[in-house]
Scaffold this motif. Structure first.
Motif, PDB file in Angstrom:
ATOM      1  N   ALA A  71     -14.515  87.776 115.700  1.00  0.00           N
ATOM      2  CA  ALA A  71     -14.539  88.168 114.296  1.00  0.00           C
ATOM      3  C   ALA A  71     -13.862  89.508 114.041  1.00  0.00           C
ATOM      4  CB  ALA A  71     -15.988  88.216 113.808  1.00  0.00           C
ATOM      5  N   TYR A 104      -8.848  86.058 113.705  1.00  0.00           N
ATOM      6  CA  TYR A 104      -9.577  86.112 112.431  1.00  0.00           C
ATOM      7  C   TYR A 104      -8.733  86.853 111.407  1.00  0.00           C
ATOM      8  CZ  TYR A 104     -13.304  86.693 109.014  1.00  0.00           C
ATOM      9  OH  TYR A 104     -14.054  86.653 107.863  1.00  0.00           O
ATOM     10  N   LEU A 106      -8.586  88.886 108.498  1.00  0.00           N
ATOM     11  CA  LEU A 106      -9.521  89.753 107.788  1.00  0.00           C
ATOM     12  C   LEU A 106      -9.282  89.724 106.276  1.00  0.00           C
ATOM     13  CD1 LEU A 106      -9.383  92.776 110.257  1.00  0.00           C
ATOM     14  CD2 LEU A 106     -11.269  91.165 110.005  1.00  0.00           C
ATOM     15  N   GLU A 109     -10.339  85.971 105.297  1.00  0.00           N
ATOM     16  CA  GLU A 109     -11.663  85.677 105.864  1.00  0.00           C
ATOM     17  C   GLU A 109     -11.757  84.251 106.395  1.00  0.00           C
ATOM     18  OE1 GLU A 109     -14.465  86.720 102.768  1.00  0.00           O
ATOM     19  OE2 GLU A 109     -14.449  88.832 103.377  1.00  0.00           O
ATOM     20  N   ASN A 128     -15.628  79.246 109.700  1.00  0.00           N
ATOM     21  CA  ASN A 128     -16.699  80.009 110.334  1.00  0.00           C
ATOM     22  C   ASN A 128     -16.658  79.785 111.842  1.00  0.00           C
ATOM     23  OD1 ASN A 128     -17.847  77.399 110.675  1.00  0.00           O
ATOM     24  ND2 ASN A 128     -18.901  77.595 108.690  1.00  0.00           N
TER      25      ASN A 128
END
Length: 222
Positions: A71, A104, A106, A109, A128
């Motif tokens: 993440a 990921y 940013l 998202e 996710n």
């Protein structure tokens, strides 16, 4: 009397140490690998004949620290090699590989994924962590070997190595070349770059990746 008892104790200690050293030098046996269940199925198609496919999970290669790293936005590579071995033999007869590069985003998202495996390379995304694990840490209907590569009536199994961020860029490049083969073209020989014996492949090596899993499946008999 004390000297005799001391001599006896030293002899027992020497024998114990020798036995320990001998066990340490013994190569690992196939049955000593952790076992993990897989689903096997035969896929009959006109192009490939009869193809053995396997489904199994290795989600646990991503622990909590690794999930946090995923993440962070730093690129992470999950590389999986599934070797087909005959029970009791050292040299694998086939190899199926998959790699997944995770970054990921940013800004948006989402997790950006580049997955390389049988059938080529594709770009996709996951909303996710569960989506990342479903696409990058599970093998579903993975083509592992054509029946012609397997010995009828002999038990075979998959020996699987999963690495997160392998240190060797050469190995990753070899895996990328390997997945360019047609689905089912997984047979390997001594001249192939990713070839290795059971001992060379599955002896636990430290410091070669951020995380490593090594396990074997139950047997399948053609």
């Amino acid at each position: 009397m004390r000297l005799r008892a001391l001599a006896f104790s030293l002899a027992v200690l020497a024998t114990t140490l020798a036995a320990t050293d001998a066990r340490a030098d013994d190569p690992p046996k196939q049955e000593e690998l952790p076992r993990r269940a897989a689903n096997f199925a035969w896929d009959k198609t006109e192009k490939s004949g009869t193809l053995l496919r396997a489904s199994f999970s290795f989600r646990d290669v991503v622990d909590r620290p690794m999930a946090e790293k995923l993440a962070s936005g730093l690129p992470t590579v999950i590389a999986m090699r599934a070797y087909v071995l005959r029970e009791g033999e050292a040299d694998p007869v086939a190899l199926a590989v998959r790699t997944c590069r995770v970054v990921y985003d940013l800004w948006d998202e989402v997790y950006r994924l580049k997955i390389s495996g049988p059938g080529g390379e594709r770009d996709t995304a996951a909303l996710n962590l569960d989506g990342v694990l479903r696409q990058c840490a599970e093998a579903r209907d993975l083509p592992v070997a054509e029946r012609a590569l397997l010995t009828p009536g002999r038990p075979h199994f998959l020996g699987v190595i999963v690495e997160v961020n392998p240190v060797s860029p050469q190995m990753l490049e070899q895996m990328r070349k390997w997945v360019s083969r047609p689905a089912g073209s997984t047979g390997i020989g001594p001249g192939d770059a990713l070839f290795g014996s059971f001992v060379g492949l599955f002896v636990k090596q430290m410091g070669t990746a951020d995380r490593t899993l090594r396990f074997r499946t139950q047997i399948v008999t053609p």
